[in-house]
Design a protein around this motif. Structure first.
Motif, PDB file in Angstrom:
ATOM      1  N   LEU A  22       0.833  -1.217  -0.254  1.00 59.85           N
ATOM      2  CA  LEU A  22       0.042   0.091  -0.007  1.00 59.85           C
ATOM      3  C   LEU A  22       0.731   1.343  -0.002  1.00 59.85           C
ATOM      4  CD1 LEU A  22      -3.065   0.424   0.126  1.00 59.85           C
ATOM      5  CD2 LEU A  22      -2.859   0.843   2.507  1.00 59.85           C
TER       6      LEU A  22
ATOM      7  N   ALA B  55       2.676   1.727  -3.357  1.00 60.49           N
ATOM      8  CA  ALA B  55       1.579   2.164  -4.559  1.00 60.49           C
ATOM      9  C   ALA B  55       1.547   3.705  -4.364  1.00 60.49           C
ATOM     10  CB  ALA B  55       0.333   1.601  -4.566  1.00 60.49           C
TER      11      ALA B  55
ATOM     12  N   ASP C 117      -5.703   2.492  -5.671  1.00 58.01           N
ATOM     13  CA  ASP C 117      -6.306   1.581  -5.042  1.00 58.01           C
ATOM     14  C   ASP C 117      -6.374   0.216  -5.904  1.00 58.01           C
ATOM     15  OD1 ASP C 117      -6.120   2.895  -2.496  1.00 58.01           O
ATOM     16  OD2 ASP C 117      -8.399   3.171  -2.507  1.00 58.01           O
TER      17      ASP C 117
ATOM     18  N   VAL D 269      -2.994  -1.459  -6.072  1.00 59.26           N
ATOM     19  CA  VAL D 269      -2.780  -2.284  -4.965  1.00 59.26           C
ATOM     20  C   VAL D 269      -3.660  -3.621  -5.071  1.00 59.26           C
ATOM     21  CG1 VAL D 269      -3.106  -2.557  -2.495  1.00 59.26           C
ATOM     22  CG2 VAL D 269      -2.521  -0.429  -3.466  1.00 59.26           C
TER      23      VAL D 269
END
Length: 424
Positions: free
Chosen positions: A242, A245, A252, A255
């Protein structure tokens, strides 16, 4: 490794009498565990309007479920799956239903939801460890048992990927509490179908006649340490991915792809691992597979971009299912008669406890260290576990030439382990 013209296949596992029915029933019940975490998190946050309350309730639910797992498994070993699992599943499903009703509309007190969640977690039926013990009853050939455990591990991996997706679909048409209710329904139906399987009845008879007092012996320490190390690494990786990224401006959805890559690598690695006929014994393979995971995660910290990180994560995934499959095999080999469910539950508890601890440690790492250093430390946890179980490991002699010799050697090794446990 070596090839064999009579090498058993995954199809042979499922052709074993009662295997497909029993395994399918267990998977239906275990799908509940893939859904329930996200469903409870969403339902409680919607009902209380507080993410902090939702996190606290989930922590309580998870802690009760994980740390009481060996105790529940001991009840299954002592009284048999039919007499132990049905009451647990009934209580668990009923309490989840209560939680669903309490969170259907906003306004429920967080303290009440926490109490219900703790009670539900304490009653979670150990379907995974019990199914692995049942595999030992269904399959007598150790090569076929390796394939059965690999198939079980890969299926469980897919359940924990598909479960949140099902919750995501469900909440488009209903309140999040509906996901909790569906989880309750799945575990009730799956457990009932599981315990009514003829082979599970045989396990119940055998377990109810065995009054073995179980404790963790030397043989069980190795798989528990490996499972904890793997869990620590995986728990930290989620937050590290997380952070990676976010630092590079990915969203998201990026991820999610990396997480999917880890699961895909684990599934492929598990299937390939189970299909190989290994010359090295399970205890010899255990530190090697765990070290492979650690090195792959450490290498992920050197990734300059998204594509490279994804490749490193896939490589790490190749070792996850094989390492855990081997840990469960070693635990099964080390278990005293009438304690196979407990042995598997200790490994399962170590994985889940490691994941929780790794997630907490990952939060600290992300805030104080570069992401690359965090990946190195996450890999270091697996490498440390590999070193701990590798020191003093006695590698077995060459594999016996036929199945009768192999079974005789396995039996002799098990008797030696039981003797060591009894005199420790």
């Amino acid at each position: 490794m070596s090839a064999s013209s009579t090498r058993p296949s995954y199809a042979a596992v499922l052709r074993t009498p009662h295997a497909t029915r029993t395994f399918t029933a267990a998977l239906v019940g275990r799908l509940s565990y893939g859904m329930v975490s996200l469903a409870v998190l969403l339902a409680v946050s919607r009902a209380t309007g507080s993410y902090a309350a939702a996190g606290a309730v989930m922590a309580l639910f998870g802690a009760a479920s994980v740390f009481l797992s060996p105790l529940r498994a001991a009840l299954v070993d002592r009284h048999g799956p039919r007499r132990a699992l049905l009451p647990m599943a009934t209580l668990y499903a009923g309490l989840l239903g209560t939680l669903a009703a309490a969170t259907w509309r906003p306004g429920a007190p967080a303290a009440v939801l926490g109490a219900v969640a703790v009670a539900a977690g304490a009653c979670t039926p150990p379907l995974g460890p019990t199914m692995r013990a049942v595999w030992g009853e269904l399959v007598t050939d150790r090569r076929l048992l390796q394939r059965a455990y690999s198939l079980d591990g890969v299926a469980e991996e897919l359940l924990f990927v598909s479960g949140p997706l099902l919750v995501g679909v469900l909440v488009r048409f209903a309140p999040p509490a509906a996901g909790v209710a569906v989880s309750a329904l799945l575990v009730g139906i799956g457990t009932l179908a599981f315990v009514t399987s003829p082979v599970v009845k045989n396990v119940a008879v055998r377990a109810s006649r065995t009054r073995t007092r179980t404790r963790i012996g030397r043989g069980l320490v190795q798989p528990v340490v490996v499972a904890a190390g793997v869990g620590l690494s995986l728990g930290a990786v989620d937050l590290l991915v997380l952070a990676f990224a976010e630092q590079r401006g990915h969203g998201d959805d990026t991820v999610a792809w990396i997480f999917a890559a880890l699961s895909a690598g684990s599934a492929v690695g598990g299937l390939l691992y189970g299909a190989v006929e290994w010359r090295a014994g399970t205890r010899g393979r255990l530190p090697v597979l765990t070290a492979g995971l650690g090195l792959s995660l450490a290498a992920a910290g050197l990734a300059p971009g998204f594509a490279t990180l994804t490749g490193a994560v896939v490589c790490a995934g190749f070792f996850v299912a094989p390492a855990l499959t081997t840990a469960y095999l070693v635990a099964d080999e080390s278990a005293a008669p009438g304690a196979r469910v407990q042995a598997g539950a200790w490994v399962n508890t170590a994985v889940n406890a490691g994941i929780s601890t790794g997630a907490a440690a990952g939060g600290l790492l992300v805030g104080h260290l570069p992401v690359g250093a965090g990946f190195a430390l996450a890999g270091g946890a697996a490498l440390l576990a590999a070193a701990a179980v590798g020191v003093g490991t006695r590698y077995p002699r060459a594999r016996p030439q036929n199945q009768e010799q192999e079974q005789e050697q396995n039996q002799n090794q098990k008797h030696e382990q039981e003797h060591e446990s009894g005199t420790a």
